[in-house]
Design an enzyme around this catalytic site. Structure first.
Site, PDB file in Angstrom:
ATOM      1  N   ARG A 176       0.831  -1.210   0.000  1.00  0.00           N
ATOM      2  CA  ARG A 176       0.000   0.000   0.000  1.00  0.00           C
ATOM      3  C   ARG A 176       0.864   1.257   0.000  1.00  0.00           C
ATOM      4  O   ARG A 176       0.571   2.214  -0.714  1.00  0.00           O
ATOM      5  CB  ARG A 176      -0.955   0.021   1.200  1.00  0.00           C
ATOM      6  CG  ARG A 176      -2.053  -1.021   1.087  1.00  0.00           C
ATOM      7  CD  ARG A 176      -2.944  -1.031   2.315  1.00  0.00           C
ATOM      8  NE  ARG A 176      -2.129  -1.341   3.484  1.00  0.00           N
ATOM      9  CZ  ARG A 176      -2.350  -0.867   4.702  1.00  0.00           C
ATOM     10  NH1 ARG A 176      -3.361  -0.063   4.944  1.00  0.00           N
ATOM     11  NH2 ARG A 176      -1.565  -1.205   5.701  1.00  0.00           N
ATOM     12  N   ASN A 214      -6.354  -2.569   2.568  1.00  0.00           N
ATOM     13  CA  ASN A 214      -6.396  -4.014   2.705  1.00  0.00           C
ATOM     14  C   ASN A 214      -7.844  -4.465   2.802  1.00  0.00           C
ATOM     15  O   ASN A 214      -8.646  -3.831   3.488  1.00  0.00           O
ATOM     16  CB  ASN A 214      -5.653  -4.465   3.959  1.00  0.00           C
ATOM     17  CG  ASN A 214      -4.152  -4.356   3.820  1.00  0.00           C
ATOM     18  OD1 ASN A 214      -3.615  -4.313   2.731  1.00  0.00           O
ATOM     19  ND2 ASN A 214      -3.469  -4.304   4.939  1.00  0.00           N
TER      20      ASN A 214
END
Length: 95
Positions: free
Chosen positions: A24, A42
């Site tokens: 990320r 997520n």
């Protein structure tokens, strides 16, 4: 304005070993380099959902980067959906 400069929204679901490996953060860095706004989060099933808004050309470049194999972890599949931008986003968040 040319078609390549038209704003769009990219939603991409990235499957593989992409959680707990800095994916990320890496995605956020690439998106900001391209001038995109959005988020990477997520998901409970192990995927990462990437939402990016900006120039169509820049979103396509981000998608190619996600599929490049150069990210942290290991990407197996990226599924994308294109739509009109919703707006209201600023920066690029890790969620």
């Amino acid at each position: 304005m040319s078609e390549q400069q038209t704003n769009t929204r990219l939603t991409a679901w990235v499957r593989g070993r992409v959680q707990g490996v800095g994916f990320r953060w890496w995605t956020r860095s690439r998106a900001l380099e391209l001038g995109l706004v959005g988020s990477a989060r997520n998901m409970p099933d192990g995927r990462v959902e990437v939402i990016a808004e900006g120039d169509r050309d820049h979103c396509e470049r981000l998608l190619a980067i996600l599929r490049s194999g150069e990210s942290p972890g290991s990407v197996e599949t990226v599924v994308e959906r294109w739509s009109d931008p919703k707006g209201g986003l600023s920066g690029f968040l890790e969620r």
